[in-house]
Design an enzyme around this catalytic site. Structure first.
Site, PDB file in Angstrom:
ATOM      1  N   LYS A  71       0.678  -1.186   0.003  1.00 27.43           N
ATOM      2  CA  LYS A  71      -0.160   0.024  -0.063  1.00 27.43           C
ATOM      3  C   LYS A  71       0.700   1.416  -0.086  1.00 27.43           C
ATOM      4  CE  LYS A  71      -2.255  -1.185   3.621  1.00 27.43           C
ATOM      5  NZ  LYS A  71      -1.746  -2.739   3.738  1.00 27.43           N
ATOM      6  N   THR A  72       1.828   1.034   0.990  1.00 30.09           N
ATOM      7  CA  THR A  72       2.789   2.606   1.026  1.00 30.09           C
ATOM      8  C   THR A  72       3.590   2.576  -0.293  1.00 30.09           C
ATOM      9  OG1 THR A  72       2.861   2.264   3.357  1.00 30.09           O
ATOM     10  CG2 THR A  72       4.638   3.756   2.314  1.00 30.09           C
ATOM     11  N   ASP A 116      -1.200   7.035   6.462  1.00 34.85           N
ATOM     12  CA  ASP A 116      -1.205   5.675   6.835  1.00 34.85           C
ATOM     13  C   ASP A 116      -2.116   5.160   7.850  1.00 34.85           C
ATOM     14  OD1 ASP A 116      -0.762   3.105   6.335  1.00 34.85           O
ATOM     15  OD2 ASP A 116       1.380   3.098   7.364  1.00 34.85           O
ATOM     16  N   THR A 165      -5.301  -1.398   7.146  1.00 36.99           N
ATOM     17  CA  THR A 165      -5.392  -2.631   7.183  1.00 36.99           C
ATOM     18  C   THR A 165      -7.060  -3.180   7.540  1.00 36.99           C
ATOM     19  OG1 THR A 165      -4.426  -2.565   9.424  1.00 36.99           O
ATOM     20  CG2 THR A 165      -2.823  -3.069   7.697  1.00 36.99           C
ATOM     21  N   ARG A 225       6.704  -8.391   1.851  1.00 35.81           N
ATOM     22  CA  ARG A 225       7.483  -7.818   3.127  1.00 35.81           C
ATOM     23  C   ARG A 225       8.025  -9.001   3.662  1.00 35.81           C
ATOM     24  NH1 ARG A 225       4.202  -4.329   6.941  1.00 35.81           N
ATOM     25  NH2 ARG A 225       4.398  -2.652   5.015  1.00 35.81           N
TER      26      ARG A 225
END
Length: 344
Positions: A71-72, A116, A165, A225
């Site tokens: 997302k980031t 975020d 999230t 990640r």
């Protein structure tokens, strides 16, 4: 409040020499480098291209999905591709209306504001954000009681990109104001994870055999990640032990991390083992399992259970949690004769 300007990477190879910025260096800087999420990329590209051709700023966008899916990274890519400056903050960091006002009034025309974990935004702050997103104005109330008055400040045009999230915790009025789209990031396939690990290994100047690459991919829980984390730890293990990064070395390194061949860690296996050994596979309530494993219920429900359910190792039923036949098989337990009847 810190701000961050998005600029083109001068040299990714130089960036990876500084371990403190390693994760940033592994982040894609072009659309072609971003693997997966094709439906999102296609939609966002159209949105950005159309806005650019009209000479407008892109509309507000919300990305949601489990942690570690990018997302980031997507927000950084949008800023990079549009050549815009991006300022970064998070929902919990904006505690008061004044914090939001300070951020918004310091934006330059065309800037991107990335927030975020927007679901953790204070509700009072959220109310002020509505007109800022819709009309480009900031309504601030000064004073209290009969002497209170409202001041309306015009804001420079900006694009809000938010990530969360927990999209269910984002209020409906806020979600509806993301006119550019609300996009859900999906988990990655093993093939997509392998592509990401291959690219990361090149940036780290690490020679990784194809079978070793696949070994990392299949244990990465479908999450980039996690895959990059495994790659870095396997590289460390190979460096310390003076070994090549082949399949056996990867297995040895991940065994030290207690990661098995399908990505389960020690906590995941302990959960299933207690469920099978102490409670005969279930059904058993979450509170009982939490007491037996000495772990908080929220941790089990939000951290451990989702991946087990995704792999088909665990079922949530009206009577409680139950281990599936696949869980028995994976952990090497004999399958009880009455299991199929219990799963009906």
């Amino acid at each position: 409040m810190s701000s961050k300007k998005t600029t083109k990477t001068n040299s990714t190879k130089d960036a990876v020499t500084d371990e403190s910025f390693l994760d940033k260096a592994l982040r894609p800087t072009q659309w072609d480098e971003y693997v997966g999420q094709k439906h999102i990329k296609d939609n966002v590209k159209i949105l950005l291209t159309a806005a650019g051709e009209r000479g407008h700023i892109p509309e507000h966008i919300l990305f949601y999905g489990p942690p570690g899916l990018g997302k980031t990274t997507l927000a950084h890519l949008i800023a990079h591709e549009t050549g815009r400056q991006m300022k970064i903050t998070s929902g919990p960091a904006i505690e008061k209306v004044g914090d939001l006002a300070s951020i918004l009034t310091n934006l330059s025309p065309g800037d991107i504001l990335f927030v975020d974990e927007i679901h953790r935004l204070n509700k009072m702050v959220e109310e002020i954000l509505y007109p800022a997103m819709e009309s480009g104005v900031l309504d601030i109330i000064i004073g209290k009681g009969p002497s209170a008055r409202t001041i309306q400040l015009d804001l420079p045009p900006f694009t809000l990109i938010a990530a969360t999230t927990r999209v269910a915790l984002v209020s409906s009025p806020l979600r509806s104001r993301f006119s550019g789209g609300v996009f859900r990031l999906e988990f990655y396939t093993d093939e997509e994870i392998a592509q990401i690990v291959r690219r990361s290994s090149k940036l780290l100047k690490t020679e990784l055999e194809e079978e070793a690459l696949k070994e990392i991919a299949q244990r990465s829980r479908f999450t980039p990640r996690t895959a990059n984390y495994f790659l870095k730890r396997c590289r460390d293990y190979a460096q310390v032990n003076k070994k090549n990064l082949d399949k056996e070395t990867i297995k040895e390194a991940l065994n030290i991390l207690a990661i098995d061949e399908i990505g389960l860690n020690s906590s995941d296996r302990k959960f299933l083992e207690i469920l099978i050994e102490k409670f005969h596979g279930g059904p058993v309530g979450l509170k009982t399992i939490a007491a037996a494993i000495s772990e908080e219920e929220a941790t089990l429900e939000e951290v451990i259970e989702p991946y087990l359910i995704q792999l088909g190792l665990l079922e949530r039923t009206a009577r409680g949690r139950m281990a599936t036949s696949k869980a028995y098989e994976h952990l090497g337990f004999d399958l009880p004769e009455n299991l199929q009847n219990k799963l009906i």
